[in-house]
Motif scaffolding. Structure first.
Motif, mmCIF file in Angstrom:
data_model
loop_
_atom_site.group_PDB
_atom_site.id
_atom_site.type_symbol
_atom_site.label_atom_id
_atom_site.label_comp_id
_atom_site.label_asym_id
_atom_site.label_seq_id
_atom_site.Cartn_x
_atom_site.Cartn_y
_atom_site.Cartn_z
ATOM 1 N N VAL A 1 0.836 -1.216 0.000
ATOM 2 C CA VAL A 1 0.000 0.000 0.000
ATOM 3 C C VAL A 1 0.860 1.252 0.000
ATOM 4 N N LEU A 2 2.011 1.197 0.676
ATOM 5 C CA LEU A 2 2.902 2.369 0.673
ATOM 6 C C LEU A 2 3.519 2.587 -0.705
ATOM 7 N N GLU A 3 3.711 1.492 -1.458
ATOM 8 C CA GLU A 3 4.215 1.628 -2.838
ATOM 9 C C GLU A 3 3.201 2.380 -3.677
ATOM 10 N N THR A 4 1.896 2.057 -3.478
ATOM 11 C CA THR A 4 0.830 2.757 -4.207
ATOM 12 C C THR A 4 0.831 4.240 -3.838
ATOM 13 N N ALA A 5 0.971 4.520 -2.533
ATOM 14 C CA ALA A 5 0.992 5.923 -2.075
ATOM 15 C C ALA A 5 2.177 6.665 -2.674
ATOM 16 N N ALA A 6 3.339 5.980 -2.751
ATOM 17 C CA ALA A 6 4.534 6.620 -3.318
ATOM 18 C C ALA A 6 4.381 6.906 -4.795
ATOM 19 N N ASP A 7 3.635 6.027 -5.502
ATOM 20 C CA ASP A 7 3.397 6.277 -6.938
ATOM 21 C C ASP A 7 2.551 7.533 -7.126
ATOM 22 N N VAL A 8 1.625 7.787 -6.169
ATOM 23 C CA VAL A 8 0.764 8.967 -6.272
ATOM 24 C C VAL A 8 1.532 10.227 -5.836
ATOM 25 N N ASP A 9 2.261 10.077 -4.723
ATOM 26 C CA ASP A 9 2.971 11.239 -4.183
ATOM 27 C C ASP A 9 4.402 10.820 -3.801
ATOM 28 N N PRO A 10 5.398 11.316 -4.523
ATOM 29 C CA PRO A 10 6.808 10.910 -4.279
ATOM 30 C C PRO A 10 7.272 11.170 -2.840
ATOM 31 N N ARG A 11 6.536 12.016 -2.119
ATOM 32 C CA ARG A 11 6.965 12.283 -0.737
ATOM 33 C C ARG A 11 6.942 11.028 0.122
ATOM 34 N N TYR A 12 6.148 10.024 -0.250
ATOM 35 C CA TYR A 12 6.013 8.804 0.545
ATOM 36 C C TYR A 12 6.966 7.700 0.093
ATOM 37 N N LYS A 13 7.823 8.050 -0.860
ATOM 38 C CA LYS A 13 8.768 7.050 -1.366
ATOM 39 C C LYS A 13 9.736 6.584 -0.254
ATOM 40 N N GLU A 14 10.161 7.539 0.577
ATOM 41 C CA GLU A 14 11.105 7.191 1.649
ATOM 42 C C GLU A 14 10.476 6.224 2.644
ATOM 43 N N LEU A 15 9.169 6.442 2.940
ATOM 44 C CA LEU A 15 8.468 5.530 3.854
ATOM 45 C C LEU A 15 8.368 4.141 3.233
ATOM 46 N N TYR A 16 8.052 4.106 1.957
ATOM 47 C CA TYR A 16 7.945 2.813 1.254
ATOM 48 C C TYR A 16 9.286 2.073 1.285
ATOM 49 N N GLU A 17 10.379 2.800 0.991
ATOM 50 C CA GLU A 17 11.698 2.151 0.945
ATOM 51 C C GLU A 17 12.118 1.642 2.324
ATOM 52 N N SER A 18 11.759 2.385 3.357
ATOM 53 C CA SER A 18 12.091 1.957 4.720
ATOM 54 C C SER A 18 11.405 0.653 5.079
ATOM 55 N N VAL A 19 10.085 0.572 4.760
ATOM 56 C CA VAL A 19 9.337 -0.663 5.039
ATOM 57 C C VAL A 19 9.833 -1.792 4.152
ATOM 58 N N SER A 20 10.146 -1.463 2.902
ATOM 59 C CA SER A 20 10.635 -2.472 1.955
ATOM 60 C C SER A 20 11.954 -3.082 2.439
#
Length: 557
Positions: free
Chosen positions: A253-272
């Protein structure tokens, strides 16, 4: 210098606090007033032998405390560093308590220390000289050290070189003696060493083996606890509850959020990153579970091996490393004993070379001592001339003797106090008054090497012009060192930069020592009392005033 001295419940002193100054401080007073008691207190403060007899009657303990100010160049700094004592702002506080049971508590700058440490440090601060010092001067074994002290700027280095060579020679001679014991002792020692070497070598020890075995034993003993912990950890990640699935869903779900808004990319990468790390950890736990097993036979082997190692530890050292070091040491000794004839022969060759080197160093040391003996003789004659002993002949005898830890020299001071009389050992010809002057001459020469000097009635047995000369000498020493002096001589009192009067009075049925600093008028009156006794006449007062004026003129030259 000694700046402040506080004494409580010491002999007839209930409590006094004395502030000392630079220069010459003279302490006077009636016999029994407590002058020497103050010096006794200082002596105890710097490590002298104590006793419950010093504790004032009715008190539980005597307390002595002294504040010293010292320069950074003072040898006390080096000594304190060796003893692990910190000195800040050049201040050093020594304290000693003596209980009525005789026990002592010593402190330096608030830190508890042994009496031996207090004595070592105290010896660099205060140089106390009284009638007992005359005995030291009479002790011929001390003459060598006095000469070495006088010529220390050259002698110290050569003496250190001699000590090093002498110690090497002594060690070689010790080895030869050990190897030359009787046959029965050698055979017994040989058997013991062979047994010990065999026992340690048969054990086939390796470094840190005991530590590794203890760790393995801990794992085996705690097998069930380890297995259950790993199993539960793995199940929490991968089995029924599938903890990683929740992390995977969060990652998606964080990957989807990062695709919409790059600001959440860091959160996605941390969880990943956490997901893949946990996945690797789960695999590692599974692998550990697969290889984890309980082996009772292996546990038994470990316990037997540890028991064997512990038996060796009880015999040869607390660690495997020390046991192996001991093995190396006894193998070397064993080798020497097996080939002791050749070893002794080799050691004797080394001994011959070392003996020659030590003797050569001793001869160099002897030449320096003879050179400085001449300087000491001249210096002593100059000082004695001023002290009205110009007809006295002082000599330093240096004779060769067998090698000792201090060299090849037997040093003795000789004296002839009357013209035409032969030189004789100092101990056999000098009277009390002459010894006082000779010692004062030595102290004048050595005074630049110390910080505080205490003279306790060293002027006993002199009078008239000699007393005046001694007074001037004592003041001369105070130019380079703080001097505290107990004296019955009016000439010495007149030279004082500070004059302290010690007296005693009776309060509520108890005797107390009182101390106070005298002004000029009071000083003249006290010197008058010292001249005439109890009654001060106009003549004695005039004489006292003249002595003070003469002293002032001499000091301001």
């Amino acid at each position: 210098m000694l700046q402040e001295l506080t004494i409580r419940n010491f002999a007839i002193i209930d409590e006094i606090s004395i502030t000392f100054s630079e220069g010459l401080t003279v302490l006077t007073g009636e016999t029994g007033a407590g002058k020497s008691i103050i010096i006794d207190a200082v002596h105890l403060l710097v490590g002298g032998r104590g006793s419950s007899e010093y504790v004032r009657h009715g008190a539980s303990k005597a307390e002595i405390e002294g504040l010293f100010f010292i320069s950074e160049q003072h040898p006390c700094f080096e000594k304190a560093h060796e003893l692990g004592i910190e000195i800040e702002d050049g201040m050093l506080i020594l304290r000693r308590d003596i209980s009525n049971s005789g026990k002592s508590i010593c402190r330096i700058n608030g830190k508890l220390v042994t009496l031996a440490i207090l004595r070592k440090l105290g010896s660099t601060l205060i140089d106390i000289h009284g009638q007992h010092e005359h005995q030291e001067l009479m002790n011929e074994t001390m003459h060598l050290f006095l000469l070495d002290d006088f010529g220390s700027e050259e002698i110290d280095e050569q003496l250190a070189d001699y000590h090093q060579k002498y110690n090497v020679l002594s060690e070689t001679e010790k080895k030869i003696r050990e190897l030359s014991k009787n046959e029965q002792q050698i055979a017994q020692r040989l058997d013991l060493l062979q047994f010990q070497v065999q026992e340690i070598e048969n054990a086939q020890l390796s470094l840190n083996e005991d530590q590794m075995l203890e760790e393995e034993k801990t794992r085996l003993v705690n097998y069930e606890k380890l297995f259950e912990s790993l199993k539960e950890g793995y199940e929490n990640l991968q089995n029924e509850r599938k903890g990683l699935d929740y992390v995977s869903q969060a990652m998606s779900v964080l990957e989807t959020a990062a695709d919409v808004d790059p600001r959440y990319k860091e959160l996605y990468e941390s969880v990943s990153n956490s997901y893949y790390m946990l996945e690797d950890t789960a695999r590692s736990i599974r692998n550990e579970l697969e290889i984890l097993e309980f082996d009772p036979q292996r546990l038994n082997e470990i316990e037997l091996r540890l028991n064997e190692i512990n038996q060796l530890k009880r015999k040869y050292g607390p660690t495997v490393e020390e046991i192996l070091a001991y093995l190396a040491k006894i193998k070397e000794e064993l080798e020497s004993m097996i080939h002791r004839d050749s070893t002794v022969e080799q050691l004797q060759k080394e001994q011959s070379i070392q003996m020659k080197e030590a003797k050569e160093a001793g001869k160099r040391l002897s030449r320096l001592r003879k050179k400085w003996a001449k300087k000491l003789i001249n210096a002593i004659h100059q000082e004695l001339k001023v002290l009205y002993m110009d007809k006295t002949v002082f000599d330093v005898s240096i004779k060769e003797q067998e090698m000792t830890p201090d060299g090849l020299d037997l040093v003795q001071f000789y004296l002839s106090t009357n013209p035409g009389e032969p030189l004789k050992p100092l101990s056999k010809v000098a009277s009390g008054g002459e010894l006082s002057r000779i010692m004062l001459a030595l102290k004048t020469i050595f005074s630049k090497r110390v910080t505080s000097v205490i003279f306790d009635e060293v002027d006993t047995g002199v009078s008239g012009r000699v007393a005046q000369a001694m007074a001037e000498k004592i003041h001369q020493i105070s130019v380079h060192s703080q001097v505290l002096c107990i004296s019955h001589l009016p000439q010495v009192a007149a030279m004082a930069d500070t004059h302290l009067l010690i007296s005693k009075n009776i309060t509520e049925g108890r005797t107390r020592t009182v101390i106070r600093s005298l002004n000029k008028t009071e000083k003249i009156n006290e010197i008058g009392r010292m001249i005439s006794g109890t009654e001060i006449t106009p003549i004695t007062k005039k004489h006292a005033k003249e002595l003070v004026e003469i002293a002032y003129t001499l000091k301001t030259k």
